[in-house]
Design a protein around this motif. Structure first.
Motif, PDB file in Angstrom:
ATOM      1  N   GLY A  79     -30.126  15.142   5.049  1.00  0.00           N
ATOM      2  CA  GLY A  79     -29.730  14.287   6.157  1.00  0.00           C
ATOM      3  C   GLY A  79     -29.188  12.953   5.682  1.00  0.00           C
ATOM      4  N   GLU A  80     -29.176  11.977   6.584  1.00  0.00           N
ATOM      5  CA  GLU A  80     -28.517  10.708   6.295  1.00  0.00           C
ATOM      6  C   GLU A  80     -29.466   9.523   6.223  1.00  0.00           C
ATOM      7  OE1 GLU A  80     -25.157   9.965   8.790  1.00  0.00           O
ATOM      8  OE2 GLU A  80     -24.515  12.055   8.808  1.00  0.00           O
ATOM      9  N   ASN A  81     -30.750   9.755   6.278  1.00  0.00           N
ATOM     10  CA  ASN A  81     -31.702   8.636   6.212  1.00  0.00           C
ATOM     11  C   ASN A  81     -32.903   9.030   5.364  1.00  0.00           C
ATOM     12  OD1 ASN A  81     -32.540   6.002   6.825  1.00  0.00           O
ATOM     13  ND2 ASN A  81     -33.767   6.709   8.555  1.00  0.00           N
ATOM     14  N   PHE A  82     -32.627   9.506   4.163  1.00  0.00           N
ATOM     15  CA  PHE A  82     -33.667  10.044   3.289  1.00  0.00           C
ATOM     16  C   PHE A  82     -34.485   8.908   2.683  1.00  0.00           C
ATOM     17  CE2 PHE A  82     -34.829  12.463  -0.736  1.00  0.00           C
ATOM     18  CZ  PHE A  82     -35.718  13.294  -0.085  1.00  0.00           C
ATOM     19  N   VAL A  83     -35.752   9.201   2.369  1.00  0.00           N
ATOM     20  CA  VAL A  83     -36.637   8.191   1.776  1.00  0.00           C
ATOM     21  C   VAL A  83     -37.319   8.731   0.513  1.00  0.00           C
ATOM     22  CG1 VAL A  83     -37.059   6.871   3.880  1.00  0.00           C
ATOM     23  CG2 VAL A  83     -38.476   8.873   3.386  1.00  0.00           C
ATOM     24  N   GLY A  84     -36.734   9.746  -0.104  1.00  0.00           N
ATOM     25  CA  GLY A  84     -37.285  10.279  -1.344  1.00  0.00           C
ATOM     26  C   GLY A  84     -36.394   9.950  -2.521  1.00  0.00           C
ATOM     27  N   GLY A  85     -36.660  10.579  -3.642  1.00  0.00           N
ATOM     28  CA  GLY A  85     -35.823  10.417  -4.824  1.00  0.00           C
ATOM     29  C   GLY A  85     -36.269   9.302  -5.734  1.00  0.00           C
ATOM     30  N   GLY A  86     -36.439   8.114  -5.183  1.00  0.00           N
ATOM     31  CA  GLY A  86     -36.857   6.977  -5.987  1.00  0.00           C
ATOM     32  C   GLY A  86     -37.024   5.740  -5.131  1.00  0.00           C
ATOM     33  N   PHE A  87     -37.984   4.921  -5.484  1.00  0.00           N
ATOM     34  CA  PHE A  87     -38.214   3.666  -4.779  1.00  0.00           C
ATOM     35  C   PHE A  87     -38.778   2.642  -5.754  1.00  0.00           C
ATOM     36  CE2 PHE A  87     -42.147   6.117  -4.344  1.00  0.00           C
ATOM     37  CZ  PHE A  87     -43.111   5.205  -4.723  1.00  0.00           C
ATOM     38  N   LEU A  88     -38.692   1.376  -5.360  1.00  0.00           N
ATOM     39  CA  LEU A  88     -39.293   0.272  -6.095  1.00  0.00           C
ATOM     40  C   LEU A  88     -40.256  -0.439  -5.159  1.00  0.00           C
ATOM     41  CD1 LEU A  88     -36.305   0.688  -7.354  1.00  0.00           C
ATOM     42  CD2 LEU A  88     -36.667  -1.564  -8.363  1.00  0.00           C
ATOM     43  N   ILE A  89     -41.353  -0.965  -5.729  1.00  0.00           N
ATOM     44  CA  ILE A  89     -42.337  -1.654  -4.902  1.00  0.00           C
ATOM     45  C   ILE A  89     -43.104  -2.663  -5.747  1.00  0.00           C
ATOM     46  CG2 ILE A  89     -44.090   0.150  -5.279  1.00  0.00           C
ATOM     47  CD1 ILE A  89     -45.057  -0.394  -2.368  1.00  0.00           C
ATOM     48  N   ASN A  90     -43.545  -3.730  -5.111  1.00  0.00           N
ATOM     49  CA  ASN A  90     -44.434  -4.678  -5.750  1.00  0.00           C
ATOM     50  C   ASN A  90     -45.692  -3.929  -6.213  1.00  0.00           C
ATOM     51  OD1 ASN A  90     -46.963  -6.471  -5.456  1.00  0.00           O
ATOM     52  ND2 ASN A  90     -45.324  -7.991  -5.549  1.00  0.00           N
ATOM     53  N   THR A  91     -46.001  -4.004  -7.497  1.00  0.00           N
ATOM     54  CA  THR A  91     -47.077  -3.193  -8.063  1.00  0.00           C
ATOM     55  C   THR A  91     -48.420  -3.495  -7.415  1.00  0.00           C
ATOM     56  OG1 THR A  91     -45.907  -3.144 -10.186  1.00  0.00           O
ATOM     57  CG2 THR A  91     -48.238  -2.539 -10.202  1.00  0.00           C
ATOM     58  N   GLU A  92     -48.721  -4.769  -7.233  1.00  0.00           N
ATOM     59  CA  GLU A  92     -49.999  -5.156  -6.634  1.00  0.00           C
ATOM     60  C   GLU A  92     -50.123  -4.607  -5.217  1.00  0.00           C
ATOM     61  OE1 GLU A  92     -52.448  -9.255  -5.433  1.00  0.00           O
ATOM     62  OE2 GLU A  92     -50.700  -9.334  -6.770  1.00  0.00           O
ATOM     63  N   LYS A  93     -49.023  -4.676  -4.447  1.00  0.00           N
ATOM     64  CA  LYS A  93     -49.052  -4.175  -3.073  1.00  0.00           C
ATOM     65  C   LYS A  93     -49.201  -2.651  -3.040  1.00  0.00           C
ATOM     66  CE  LYS A  93     -48.419  -8.135  -0.955  1.00  0.00           C
ATOM     67  NZ  LYS A  93     -49.439  -8.698  -0.029  1.00  0.00           N
ATOM     68  N   TYR A  94     -48.544  -1.973  -3.983  1.00  0.00           N
ATOM     69  CA  TYR A  94     -48.621  -0.504  -4.059  1.00  0.00           C
ATOM     70  C   TYR A  94     -50.056  -0.067  -4.320  1.00  0.00           C
ATOM     71  CZ  TYR A  94     -46.855   4.166  -5.494  1.00  0.00           C
ATOM     72  OH  TYR A  94     -46.569   5.507  -5.616  1.00  0.00           O
TER      73      TYR A  94
END
Length: 257
Positions: A156-171
Motif C-alpha cells: 500500500g501507500e502508508n507502510f510503517v515497516g522496513g526500518g525506523f529510527l527512534i530515541n533510544t531512551e524513549k524506545y
C-alpha cells in the motif's frame, strides 16, 4: 551519524537474502553509524561472519536457534540491550533509502522535536529481480530513484515497516518490541499504536523506501487464515492495553534496566 546504531535482525534463508544483506551493510557503513547484526539460526554463523566487511563499527552476534519461526521481536530486544547511542534504528536486511532521507530522520530525532521517524514517506517499493541485480552491481541509489515509477507498492501507500529510527531512551522506556508477536505479523502497526499511546511524535522523511526482492519462506510468505486471525487479535488486544493508563508492554520494559 555517530550517535546512531542500526540493529539488523537476520536469518539467512537463501543466497539472495545474503546478497541483499551484504549490499545493505555496505550502504549503512557509509553513514559512520554503529551496526549491530544479530543472526538466529541452526548453524554457528562462521560463514556469514567471514563474508561480512571489517570495521570497528560493525558487530555480529549469532544465537543458535532451532525454531523454524524467526522470533524477530525477541531478537531485536536482545540486541537493544547493547545499544548505548542516542538514536537507534531497526533495519530490515533488504531495504534501502536515499541517504538524505536517513539524515533527515536522524536530525529530526536529535532536534528533540520528534521521538521517532520513518526515513520514507510511506511508499515501500519492491524491486524486481533485474533491478535487484543491477543495484548489486552498481550500489547506486540514483538508479533506483530514476526508475522508481516502474516498481510496485509492496504494502500500500502508508507502510510503517522496513526500518525506523527512534530515541533510544524513549524506545526502551516504551518496552522495546512487543514479544507477543511471534513470527511474521502486524507488529509494525502495533509499534506505531504503542508509540502514539505514549504521546511520541512521529516524523516522516520525503521519498520512498526500496525493498530488494527475495524468495519468501514461512517467515515472510502468505499467512494462513488462522495465523492472520491470531495476529490481528493480538493487535487489537495490544491497542486496548496501550489505551489504558499503564501503556507499558507487560513484562517487557524491565529487560532494559
Amino acid at each position: 551519524m555517530k550517535r546512531l546504531t542500526f540493529i539488523l535482525p537476520i536469518r539467512v534463508d537463501s543466497m539472495i537474502r545474503l546478497e541483499n544483506l551484504l549490499a545493505v551493510i555496505d550502504f549503512l557503513k557509509s553513514t559512520s553509524a554503529q551496526i549491530l547484526i544479530i543472526e538466529a539460526s541452526t548453524c554457528y554463523g562462521y560463514e556469514i561472519r567471514k563474508m561480512l566487511p571489517r570495521g570497528k563499527e560493525l558487530n555480529f552476534t549469532h544465537i543458535e536457534d532451532d525454531d523454524p519461526v524467526f522470533f524477530r521481536t525477541h531478537f531485536i530486544n536482545v540486541a537493544l540491550k547493547e545499544v548505548d547511542t542516542d538514536v537507534v534504528s531497526v533495519w530490515d536486511a533488504d531495504v534501502l533509502v536515499d541517504k538524505k532521507q536517513l539524515r533527515s530522520s536522524y536530525e529530526a530525532i536529535l532536534s528533540g522535536d520528534y521521538e521517532a521517524s520513518f526515513p520514507y514517506d510511506g511508499l515501500f517499493l519492491n524491486t524486481d529481480e533485474s533491478f535487484r541485480k543491477e543495484y548489486l552491481k552498481q550500489h547506486d541509489m540514483r538508479m533506483l530513484l530514476k526508475y522508481k515509477n516502474y516498481f510496485n507498492y509492496l504494502y500500500g501507500e502508508n507502510f510503517v515497516g522496513g526500518g525506523f529510527l527512534i530515541n533510544t531512551e524513549k524506545y526502551k522506556a516504551a518496552g522495546g518490541e512487543n514479544e507477543n508477536f511471534y513470527g511474521w505479523g502486524p507488529e509494525d502497526l502495533d509499534r506505531v499504536q504503542h508509540w502514539e499511546a505514549h504521546g511520541y511524535r512521529i516524523h516522516r522523511s520525503d521519498g520512498p523506501m526500496f525493498h530488494l526482492n527475495h524468495p519468501r519462506d514461512i517467515n515472510g510468505g502468505p499467512r494462513t487464515k488462522l495465523y492472520q486471525d491470531l495476529c490481528f487479535n493480538q493487535l487489537n488486544k495490544s491497542l486496548y492495553m496501550s489505551l489504558r493508563d499503564d501503556v507499558q508492554y507487560t513484562g517487557n520494559n524491565d529487560r532494559f534496566e
